[in-house]
Design a protein around this motif. Structure first.
Motif, PDB file in Angstrom:
ATOM      1  N   ALA A  45       0.768  -1.132  -0.020  1.00 10.39           N
ATOM      2  CA  ALA A  45       0.049   0.033   0.058  1.00 10.39           C
ATOM      3  C   ALA A  45       0.752   1.182  -0.017  1.00 10.39           C
ATOM      4  O   ALA A  45       0.584   2.225  -0.727  1.00 10.39           O
ATOM      5  N   VAL A  46       1.981   1.222   0.943  1.00  7.66           N
ATOM      6  CA  VAL A  46       2.827   2.432   0.808  1.00  7.66           C
ATOM      7  C   VAL A  46       3.627   2.313  -0.653  1.00  7.66           C
ATOM      8  O   VAL A  46       3.678   3.719  -1.171  1.00  7.66           O
ATOM      9  N   ALA A  47       3.834   1.351  -1.026  1.00  7.03           N
ATOM     10  CA  ALA A  47       4.855   1.252  -2.266  1.00  7.03           C
ATOM     11  C   ALA A  47       3.942   1.820  -3.595  1.00  7.03           C
ATOM     12  O   ALA A  47       4.316   2.566  -4.281  1.00  7.03           O
ATOM     13  N   ALA A  48       2.571   1.514  -3.383  1.00  7.49           N
ATOM     14  CA  ALA A  48       1.863   1.991  -4.534  1.00  7.49           C
ATOM     15  C   ALA A  48       1.611   3.660  -4.664  1.00  7.49           C
ATOM     16  O   ALA A  48       1.518   4.028  -5.757  1.00  7.49           O
ATOM     17  N   SER A  81     -14.669   3.196   0.464  1.00  7.18           N
ATOM     18  CA  SER A  81     -13.965   4.318  -0.410  1.00  7.18           C
ATOM     19  C   SER A  81     -14.622   5.620  -0.153  1.00  7.18           C
ATOM     20  O   SER A  81     -14.164   6.677   0.298  1.00  7.18           O
ATOM     21  N   GLY A  82     -16.118   5.692   0.022  1.00 11.91           N
ATOM     22  CA  GLY A  82     -16.768   6.785   0.300  1.00 11.91           C
ATOM     23  C   GLY A  82     -16.406   7.201   1.784  1.00 11.91           C
ATOM     24  O   GLY A  82     -16.268   8.444   2.101  1.00 11.91           O
ATOM     25  N   ARG A  83     -16.306   6.507   2.822  1.00 14.19           N
ATOM     26  CA  ARG A  83     -16.353   6.666   4.060  1.00 14.19           C
ATOM     27  C   ARG A  83     -14.652   7.276   4.293  1.00 14.19           C
ATOM     28  O   ARG A  83     -14.825   8.348   5.035  1.00 14.19           O
ATOM     29  N   LEU A  84     -13.913   6.988   3.808  1.00 17.85           N
ATOM     30  CA  LEU A  84     -12.650   7.430   3.679  1.00 17.85           C
ATOM     31  C   LEU A  84     -12.631   8.867   3.362  1.00 17.85           C
ATOM     32  O   LEU A  84     -12.087   9.697   3.793  1.00 17.85           O
ATOM     33  N   LEU A 203      -9.011  -3.366   2.967  1.00 20.43           N
ATOM     34  CA  LEU A 203      -7.928  -3.785   3.560  1.00 20.43           C
ATOM     35  C   LEU A 203      -6.793  -2.821   2.864  1.00 20.43           C
ATOM     36  O   LEU A 203      -6.699  -1.843   3.070  1.00 20.43           O
ATOM     37  N   LYS A 204      -5.969  -3.548   2.150  1.00 17.00           N
ATOM     38  CA  LYS A 204      -4.819  -2.833   1.298  1.00 17.00           C
ATOM     39  C   LYS A 204      -5.357  -1.647   0.489  1.00 17.00           C
ATOM     40  O   LYS A 204      -4.653  -0.505   0.495  1.00 17.00           O
ATOM     41  N   ALA A 205      -6.448  -1.821  -0.273  1.00 15.20           N
ATOM     42  CA  ALA A 205      -6.975  -0.753  -1.059  1.00 15.20           C
ATOM     43  C   ALA A 205      -7.542   0.419  -0.029  1.00 15.20           C
ATOM     44  O   ALA A 205      -7.238   1.445  -0.586  1.00 15.20           O
ATOM     45  N   GLY A 206      -7.949  -0.026   1.033  1.00 12.84           N
ATOM     46  CA  GLY A 206      -8.356   1.318   1.740  1.00 12.84           C
ATOM     47  C   GLY A 206      -7.307   1.902   2.433  1.00 12.84           C
ATOM     48  O   GLY A 206      -7.163   3.157   2.547  1.00 12.84           O
ATOM     49  N   THR A 207      -6.292   1.161   2.895  1.00 15.32           N
ATOM     50  CA  THR A 207      -5.113   1.709   3.345  1.00 15.32           C
ATOM     51  C   THR A 207      -4.287   2.687   2.322  1.00 15.32           C
ATOM     52  O   THR A 207      -3.820   3.856   2.896  1.00 15.32           O
ATOM     53  N   ALA A 208      -4.145   2.290   1.125  1.00 14.59           N
ATOM     54  CA  ALA A 208      -3.572   3.131   0.161  1.00 14.59           C
ATOM     55  C   ALA A 208      -4.457   4.265  -0.272  1.00 14.59           C
ATOM     56  O   ALA A 208      -3.791   5.422  -0.357  1.00 14.59           O
ATOM     57  N   LYS A 210      -6.487   5.801   1.832  1.00 17.60           N
ATOM     58  CA  LYS A 210      -6.293   6.782   3.100  1.00 17.60           C
ATOM     59  C   LYS A 210      -4.862   7.510   2.894  1.00 17.60           C
ATOM     60  O   LYS A 210      -4.985   8.719   3.099  1.00 17.60           O
ATOM     61  N   LEU A 211      -3.925   6.919   2.349  1.00 18.98           N
ATOM     62  CA  LEU A 211      -2.716   7.373   2.239  1.00 18.98           C
ATOM     63  C   LEU A 211      -2.610   8.649   1.119  1.00 18.98           C
ATOM     64  O   LEU A 211      -2.380   9.865   1.423  1.00 18.98           O
ATOM     65  N   ALA A 212      -3.273   8.255  -0.124  1.00 17.12           N
ATOM     66  CA  ALA A 212      -3.399   9.190  -0.904  1.00 17.12           C
ATOM     67  C   ALA A 212      -4.348  10.547  -0.619  1.00 17.12           C
ATOM     68  O   ALA A 212      -4.042  11.461  -0.974  1.00 17.12           O
ATOM     69  N   LEU A 213      -5.376  10.196  -0.092  1.00 22.64           N
ATOM     70  CA  LEU A 213      -6.236  11.255   0.522  1.00 22.64           C
ATOM     71  C   LEU A 213      -5.451  12.132   1.368  1.00 22.64           C
ATOM     72  O   LEU A 213      -5.674  13.474   1.404  1.00 22.64           O
ATOM     73  N   ASN A 214      -4.799  11.621   2.423  1.00 27.24           N
ATOM     74  CA  ASN A 214      -3.912  12.290   3.152  1.00 27.24           C
ATOM     75  C   ASN A 214      -2.868  13.253   2.603  1.00 27.24           C
ATOM     76  O   ASN A 214      -2.807  14.485   2.894  1.00 27.24           O
ATOM     77  N   ILE A 215      -2.362  12.748   1.586  1.00 21.80           N
ATOM     78  CA  ILE A 215      -1.530  13.496   0.676  1.00 21.80           C
ATOM     79  C   ILE A 215      -2.018  14.591  -0.130  1.00 21.80           C
ATOM     80  O   ILE A 215      -1.459  15.756  -0.017  1.00 21.80           O
TER      81      ILE A 215
END
Length: 308
Positions: A45-48, A81-84, A203-208, A210-215
């Motif tokens: 997820a981080v590498a993506a 996806s929407g909740r994130l 799981l991984k898709a949700g984590t990635a 969240k990372l993208a939205l944070n950025i």
């Protein structure tokens, strides 16, 4: 809602729906083994994020420009996806002191879907289009459609309507473009691979995601001058924790004691950025407010202008 096979789309080929060979014995693993396989897979997820850095940067710039012009940022999605998207939008006012309407999350099923699954609503493209119309999206807005598997009709309907209104459109998915295409301005792909639990994109898709939205949201706020160094100088001081953070920011960046920081913070109506400017320049809060307005809230520019 009764589901039929009419119009049913085969999704087994999607990367997010495939079985992960590294967790094929998941039901036979020990608790420690489960933790280990999750830990190994979550690294993807981080590498993506690195694979789509240019698209993320383009989204940051487009969002900052839209907000600078009085536009808004919308996240649109269904399920996880929407909740994130709703979560990221909700964090912007306390972190960056933005008006609640500037960053908004649109979730299929509305507020009720935050607590209770309304997954069937994701199949309604017209629902997404209607949500965009109700929000009165215009050409100064940015609309980010989030769908892990890339096929959610609600999201595609929203993006199509947003595009027809001239908004900047962004597609965020965890499948490659050759599996699901999208006609948008910016295409963000997060290739996290198959989930530990096949098809469970929370799981991984949700984590990635969240990372993208944070950025995206943090990066846009940085570009708007709501950050000085790495400090949230536009933090909304609305509780004791945030008051403590505000005082620590002022004390860390100046030679003021905590009591002195409290005095200038109160004099500046608990505005951290203004407090720093007033302390460093000797201006009155009124003059400092005017100077910041002249520089679109950019603290460094305001300080440089006064010094010059």
């Amino acid at each position: 809602m009764q589901l039929s096979q009419s119009g049913l789309q085969e999704r087994g080929h999607l990367l997010t729906e495939q079985a992960n060979p590294n967790s094929q014995d998941l039901d036979q693993m020990t608790a420690l083994g489960i933790v280990d396989v999750f830990n190994q897979e979550d690294a993807q997820a981080v590498a993506a994020i690195a694979t789509t850095r240019e698209s993320l940067a383009a989204t940051i710039e487009a969002t900052a420009e839209a907000l600078r012009q009085g536009g808004r940022l919308f996240y649109v999605g269904a399920g996880t996806s929407g909740r994130l998207g709703v979560l990221d939008a909700a964090e912007c006012p306390p972190t960056f002191c933005t008006e609640p309407e500037r960053v908004q999350g649109i979730l299929a099923g509305g507020a009720a879907a935050l607590l209770k699954s309304s997954e069937a609503l994701e199949d309604l493209a017209e629902g997404g289009a209607e949500a965009i119309a109700q929000a009165q999206v215009t050409d100064v807005d940015v609309v980010v459609g989030i769908t892990a598997g890339g096929t959610t009709p609600y999201v595609h309907g929203a993006l199509k309507e947003a595009r027809s209104r001239g908004a900047t459109t962004v597609f965020m998915a965890c499948v490659p473009a050759d599996q699901v295409s999208a006609e948008v301005d910016i295409d963000i792909r997060l290739p996290v691979g198959p989930e530990v639990l096949a098809g469970s994109t929370r799981l991984k898709a949700g984590t990635a995601t969240k990372l993208a939205l944070n950025i995206i949201s943090t990066g846009a706020m940085v570009r708007l001058g709501k950050v000085y160094g790495n400090r949230m100088v536009d933090v909304s001081v609305t509780n004791t924790k945030l008051l403590d953070r505000a005082l620590r920011i002022i004390c860390d960046l100046t030679d003021l004691s905590r009591d002195q920081a409290m005095e200038v913070l109160e004099r500046c109506d608990r505005n951290v950025k203004l407090s720093l400017l007033v302390h460093w320049t000797g201006l009155s809060p009124e003059a400092g407010t005017e100077l910041l307005a002249q520089h679109q809230g950019q603290l460094r520019q305001a300080i440089s202008s006064h010094a010059g």
